[in-house]
Write a protein that holds these residues in place. Structure first.
Motif, PDB file in Angstrom:
ATOM      1  N   TYR A   1     -10.040   3.189   7.677  1.00  0.00           N
ATOM      2  CA  TYR A   1      -8.643   3.470   7.328  1.00  0.00           C
ATOM      3  C   TYR A   1      -8.516   4.086   5.934  1.00  0.00           C
ATOM      4  O   TYR A   1      -7.609   4.860   5.680  1.00  0.00           O
TER       5      TYR A   1
ATOM      6  N   TYR B   1      -5.351   4.374  16.107  1.00  0.00           N
ATOM      7  CA  TYR B   1      -5.113   5.689  15.499  1.00  0.00           C
ATOM      8  C   TYR B   1      -3.688   6.179  15.772  1.00  0.00           C
ATOM      9  O   TYR B   1      -3.030   6.717  14.889  1.00  0.00           O
TER      10      TYR B   1
ATOM     11  N   VAL C   1      -3.719   9.477   7.481  1.00  0.00           N
ATOM     12  CA  VAL C   1      -4.980   8.897   7.943  1.00  0.00           C
ATOM     13  C   VAL C   1      -6.103   9.834   7.500  1.00  0.00           C
ATOM     14  O   VAL C   1      -5.979  11.054   7.599  1.00  0.00           O
TER      15      VAL C   1
ATOM     16  N   PHE D   1     -11.495   9.539  10.057  1.00  0.00           N
ATOM     17  CA  PHE D   1     -11.178   8.317  10.798  1.00  0.00           C
ATOM     18  C   PHE D   1     -11.757   8.366  12.204  1.00  0.00           C
ATOM     19  O   PHE D   1     -12.528   7.490  12.601  1.00  0.00           O
TER      20      PHE D   1
END
Length: 160
Positions: free
Chosen positions: A33, A103, A111, A115
């Motif tokens: 994250y 997500y 983000v 990720f």
């Protein structure tokens, strides 16, 4: 199973499992994250400590096969502990799926670009690890032998 054993010999299995364990130990400190490594969180040290059991089991497998030795009670106990560790490996697969599934929940937030690739890599590695562990259990039974300690002393003849 013989086809699988032809592709993944016991040496390849040991090296591949050790490589995946090392990668997962490193990735366990990585936060998908935030795109940073966290070394001060105590939760991140659980998997590396449990992986020591797996590394020890891999060493015992390697030693027993190369030295052509019979299984012993210590090896059996180590394998039984690894059965419990397998439950934690399966939990890590579930946890990786939850992280990857989250997500969409953070689509309005910023983000990191890494990720998805890192979450997918972690999920794939966590999914392969229990399969390779099960293969090592099967290879232990094939190359070292089953755990039969009732007649252990009768079969142990050092003069043959």
């Amino acid at each position: 199973m013989n086809l699988l054993n032809g592709i993944f010999t016991w040496k390849i299995n040991v090296f591949l499992t050790a490589t995946i364990l090392i990668a997962l130990v490193i990735l366990d400190f990585y936060g998908v994250y935030t795109d940073r490594f966290y070394f001060l969180k105590l939760d991140n040290y659980i998997f590396p400590l449990l992986s020591l059991i797996h590394f020890l089991y891999l060493y015992v497998i390697w030693f027993k096969i190369t030295e052509i030795e019979l299984p012993d009670p210590k090896m059996r106990n180590l394998e039984y502990v690894l059965y419990v560790v397998m439950i934690i490996y399966l939990f890590k697969v579930y946890d990786s799926v939850l992280v990857l599934d989250s997500y969409n929940n953070f689509s309005e937030h910023m983000v990191p670009s890494m990720f998805k690739p890192m979450a997918i890599l972690t999920l794939v590695l966590h999914s392969i690890l229990p399969l390779l562990t099960m293969l090592s259990f099967w290879q232990r039974k094939k190359y070292i032998g089953p755990y039969n300690f009732e007649n252990y002393n009768d079969n142990l003849n050092i003069w043959q």
